[in-house]
Design a protein around this motif. Structure first.
Motif, short mmCIF file in Angstrom:
data_model
loop_
_atom_site.label_atom_id
_atom_site.label_comp_id
_atom_site.label_asym_id
_atom_site.label_seq_id
_atom_site.Cartn_x
_atom_site.Cartn_y
_atom_site.Cartn_z
N ARG A 1 -21.96 45.40 -6.36
CA ARG A 1 -20.78 45.25 -7.19
C ARG A 1 -19.88 44.17 -6.61
NH1 ARG A 1 -17.54 50.86 -5.56
NH2 ARG A 1 -16.96 50.21 -3.45
N ILE A 2 -18.93 43.71 -7.42
CA ILE A 2 -17.88 42.80 -6.97
C ILE A 2 -16.65 43.65 -6.68
CG2 ILE A 2 -16.43 40.86 -7.57
CD1 ILE A 2 -18.57 39.93 -9.51
N ASN A 3 -16.04 43.43 -5.54
CA ASN A 3 -14.84 44.18 -5.17
C ASN A 3 -13.59 43.39 -5.55
OD1 ASN A 3 -16.47 46.30 -4.16
ND2 ASN A 3 -16.81 45.10 -2.30
N ASP A 4 -12.74 43.04 -4.59
CA ASP A 4 -11.53 42.29 -4.89
C ASP A 4 -11.87 40.82 -5.17
OD1 ASP A 4 -9.40 44.01 -2.45
OD2 ASP A 4 -10.35 44.68 -4.32
N VAL A 5 -11.12 40.25 -6.11
CA VAL A 5 -11.40 38.87 -6.53
C VAL A 5 -10.09 38.09 -6.63
CG1 VAL A 5 -12.39 37.38 -8.30
CG2 VAL A 5 -13.40 39.62 -7.85
N GLY A 6 -10.15 36.83 -6.26
CA GLY A 6 -9.02 35.94 -6.45
C GLY A 6 -9.44 34.65 -7.12
N TRP A 7 -8.58 34.17 -8.00
CA TRP A 7 -8.72 32.81 -8.52
C TRP A 7 -7.74 31.93 -7.74
CZ3 TRP A 7 -12.19 30.58 -11.59
CH2 TRP A 7 -12.96 31.37 -12.45
N TYR A 8 -8.28 30.93 -7.05
CA TYR A 8 -7.48 29.98 -6.30
C TYR A 8 -7.50 28.64 -7.04
CZ TYR A 8 -7.47 33.19 -2.32
OH TYR A 8 -7.29 34.28 -1.49
N ARG A 9 -6.53 27.80 -6.73
CA ARG A 9 -6.54 26.46 -7.30
C ARG A 9 -6.04 25.47 -6.26
NH1 ARG A 9 -1.72 26.66 -11.89
NH2 ARG A 9 0.06 26.85 -10.43
N GLN A 10 -6.58 24.25 -6.39
CA GLN A 10 -6.19 23.18 -5.48
C GLN A 10 -5.94 21.92 -6.29
OE1 GLN A 10 -8.84 22.46 -2.17
NE2 GLN A 10 -7.20 21.52 -1.01
N ALA A 11 -4.69 21.52 -6.32
CA ALA A 11 -4.31 20.29 -7.01
C ALA A 11 -4.50 19.11 -6.06
CB ALA A 11 -2.87 20.39 -7.46
N PRO A 12 -4.66 17.91 -6.60
CA PRO A 12 -4.84 16.72 -5.75
C PRO A 12 -3.71 16.57 -4.74
CG PRO A 12 -5.28 16.20 -8.04
CD PRO A 12 -4.72 17.59 -8.03
N GLY A 13 -4.08 16.44 -3.48
CA GLY A 13 -3.10 16.23 -2.42
C GLY A 13 -2.35 17.47 -2.00
N LYS A 14 -2.74 18.63 -2.51
CA LYS A 14 -2.05 19.87 -2.18
C LYS A 14 -3.01 20.87 -1.56
CE LYS A 14 1.65 19.50 -5.59
NZ LYS A 14 2.41 20.23 -6.65
N GLU A 15 -2.45 21.89 -0.93
CA GLU A 15 -3.25 22.94 -0.34
C GLU A 15 -3.73 23.91 -1.41
OE1 GLU A 15 -1.24 23.14 4.14
OE2 GLU A 15 -1.15 24.87 2.80
N ARG A 16 -4.82 24.57 -1.12
CA ARG A 16 -5.33 25.59 -2.03
C ARG A 16 -4.36 26.76 -2.05
NH1 ARG A 16 -11.65 26.98 -1.63
NH2 ARG A 16 -11.60 24.71 -1.70
N GLU A 17 -4.12 27.29 -3.25
CA GLU A 17 -3.19 28.41 -3.40
C GLU A 17 -3.79 29.48 -4.30
OE1 GLU A 17 0.40 27.18 -5.38
OE2 GLU A 17 -0.63 26.69 -7.24
N LEU A 18 -3.35 30.70 -4.07
CA LEU A 18 -3.81 31.81 -4.90
C LEU A 18 -3.03 31.82 -6.21
CD1 LEU A 18 -5.52 34.41 -5.17
CD2 LEU A 18 -3.57 35.65 -4.19
N ALA A 19 -3.76 31.80 -7.31
CA ALA A 19 -3.12 31.84 -8.62
C ALA A 19 -3.06 33.26 -9.17
CB ALA A 19 -3.86 30.94 -9.61
N ALA A 20 -4.15 34.00 -9.02
CA ALA A 20 -4.20 35.36 -9.55
C ALA A 20 -5.26 36.15 -8.80
CB ALA A 20 -4.54 35.35 -11.04
N ALA A 21 -5.07 37.47 -8.73
CA ALA A 21 -6.02 38.33 -8.03
C ALA A 21 -6.15 39.65 -8.76
CB ALA A 21 -5.58 38.56 -6.59
N ILE A 22 -7.32 40.26 -8.58
CA ILE A 22 -7.56 41.58 -9.18
C ILE A 22 -8.37 42.41 -8.19
CG2 ILE A 22 -9.65 40.81 -10.41
CD1 ILE A 22 -8.77 42.71 -12.71
N THR A 23 -7.96 43.66 -8.02
CA THR A 23 -8.69 44.54 -7.11
C THR A 23 -9.86 45.20 -7.83
OG1 THR A 23 -7.41 46.50 -7.65
CG2 THR A 23 -6.51 45.04 -5.94
N SER A 24 -10.67 45.90 -7.06
CA SER A 24 -11.80 46.61 -7.65
C SER A 24 -11.32 47.69 -8.62
CB SER A 24 -12.67 47.24 -6.56
OG SER A 24 -11.88 48.11 -5.75
N GLY A 25 -10.11 48.17 -8.39
CA GLY A 25 -9.54 49.19 -9.28
C GLY A 25 -8.82 48.64 -10.48
N GLY A 26 -8.69 47.32 -10.55
CA GLY A 26 -8.07 46.70 -11.71
C GLY A 26 -6.61 46.31 -11.53
#
Length: 120
Positions: free
Chosen positions: A30-55
């Motif tokens: 199964r997949i447990n906790d998940v995050g969508w990260y994003r990295q814009a040009p010239g910037k550090e990667r950042e967390l945009a959204a996350a969801i746990t296994s419980g929703g």
């Protein structure tokens, strides 16, 4: 070998919408906790959204009210619905997940990224 494959990126005009998908392939329990990260040009990667296994969900202030993260456990797929897109949302979006290979073994896996460009 477990992989996360993102899809759904592309070019969209400001105010438009896109839905990103992150699908797990390989032999997993199964997949447990998940995050969508994003990295814009010239910037550090950042967390945009996350969801746990419980929703439970969590969003960066910059996307709150515009992005929605969801999951389909039967399909081992995570989604990111992005509405009211702004030029500053332009970035490569990455899926990151903790995956259970079995009841005793876990792996942290990154996808290869999908480019989202918001421009008129």
């Amino acid at each position: 070998q477990v992989q996360l494959v993102e899809s759904g990126g592309g070019l969209v005009q400001p105010g438009g919408s896109l839905r990103l998908s992150c699908a797990a392939s390989g032999s997993i329990l199964r997949i447990n906790d998940v995050g969508w990260y994003r990295q814009a040009p010239g910037k550090e990667r950042e967390l945009a959204a996350a969801i746990t296994s419980g929703g439970s969900t969590n969003y960066a202030d910059s996307v709150k009210g515009r992005f929605t993260i969801s999951r389909d456990n039967a399909k081992n797929t995570i989604y990111l619905q992005m509405n009211s897109l702004k030029p500053e949302d332009t970035a490569v979006y990455y899926c990151n997940a903790e995956v259970s290979l079995n009841w005793y073994t876990f792996r942290e896996v990154w996808g290869q990224g999908t480019l989202v460009t918001v421009s008129s």
